[in-house]
Write an enzyme that holds these catalytic residues in place. Structure first.
Site, PDB file in Angstrom:
ATOM      1  N   THR A  42       0.986  -0.866  -0.146  1.00 15.99           N
ATOM      2  CA  THR A  42       0.108  -0.536  -0.304  1.00 15.99           C
ATOM      3  C   THR A  42       0.879   1.580   0.024  1.00 15.99           C
ATOM      4  O   THR A  42       0.447   2.013  -0.773  1.00 15.99           O
ATOM      5  CB  THR A  42      -0.910  -0.468   1.118  1.00 15.99           C
ATOM      6  OG1 THR A  42      -1.575  -1.205   0.796  1.00 15.99           O
ATOM      7  CG2 THR A  42      -2.218   1.079   1.391  1.00 15.99           C
ATOM      8  N   GLU A  50       1.038   8.704  -6.743  1.00 17.22           N
ATOM      9  CA  GLU A  50       2.119  10.952  -6.381  1.00 17.22           C
ATOM     10  C   GLU A  50       3.417  10.801  -7.445  1.00 17.22           C
ATOM     11  O   GLU A  50       2.777  11.683  -7.618  1.00 17.22           O
ATOM     12  CB  GLU A  50       2.853  10.541  -5.444  1.00 17.22           C
ATOM     13  CG  GLU A  50       1.893  10.480  -3.404  1.00 17.22           C
ATOM     14  CD  GLU A  50       3.031  11.910  -2.451  1.00 17.22           C
ATOM     15  OE1 GLU A  50       2.759  12.504  -2.392  1.00 17.22           O
ATOM     16  OE2 GLU A  50       2.987  10.279  -1.742  1.00 17.22           O
ATOM     17  N   HIS A  76      -7.626   0.451  -0.938  1.00 14.67           N
ATOM     18  CA  HIS A  76      -6.793  -0.609  -1.059  1.00 14.67           C
ATOM     19  C   HIS A  76      -7.357  -2.268  -1.562  1.00 14.67           C
ATOM     20  O   HIS A  76      -7.442  -2.152  -0.859  1.00 14.67           O
ATOM     21  CB  HIS A  76      -4.719  -0.636  -0.907  1.00 14.67           C
ATOM     22  CG  HIS A  76      -4.252  -1.822  -1.260  1.00 14.67           C
ATOM     23  ND1 HIS A  76      -2.615  -2.001  -0.775  1.00 14.67           N
ATOM     24  CD2 HIS A  76      -3.421  -2.061  -3.088  1.00 14.67           C
ATOM     25  CE1 HIS A  76      -1.913  -2.532  -2.329  1.00 14.67           C
ATOM     26  NE2 HIS A  76      -2.753  -3.221  -3.013  1.00 14.67           N
TER      27      HIS A  76
END
Length: 138
Positions: A42, A50, A76
């Site tokens: 994760t 990002e 997730h």
């Protein structure tokens, strides 16, 4: 930031998951992480999202500007094994001064593995690193 940045901007980034981006490698000093299955972690999923946003923003930044993540709200939903390709698709949904908000989705070759929102702010790199250096001296 240049005025070329507008809501609706979209970026896709692809990445093949290596063993070093799996859960046991996230914090190898932690027994809890080391005993977990070797699936895309994760923490690395967040970084991948990002990265996709940074790629989208790069052509719209002025000299000396960078962006920093300030909020992430991402699920997730599915495990991705080593060797599988993941794709992040990010779409700018809001530009408010130096703040941008992104709708994000990540998929592997089979499933949607994560989705949500991400917020980034444009910073002046030199001023930011000076503040961090000052903070580090305290």
């Amino acid at each position: 930031m240049k005025d070329t940045l507008q809501a609706g901007l979209e970026q896709t980034l692809k990445y093949r998951v290596p063993r070093e981006r799996t859960v046991p490698f996230l914090y190898p000093e932690s027994d809890h992480f080391r005993i977990m299955p070797e699936v895309f972690a994760t923490g690395y999923l967040v970084g991948f999202i990002e990265w996709a946003c940074m790629e989208a923003l790069a052509p719209h930044l002025e000299e000396g500007e960078r962006t920093v993540g300030t909020m992430i709200n991402v699920t997730h939903e599915a495990a991705t094994p080593v060797g599988m390709e993941v794709t992040a698709t990010v779409r700018c949904v809001e530009v408010d001064g130096k703040r941008t908000v992104w709708a994000v989705e990540a998929r592997d070759e089979v499933d949607v593995i994560g989705r949500g929102t991400h917020e980034r702010f444009v910073i002046n790199y030199d001023k930011f690193t000076q503040r961090v250096a000052t903070k580090g001296k305290k």
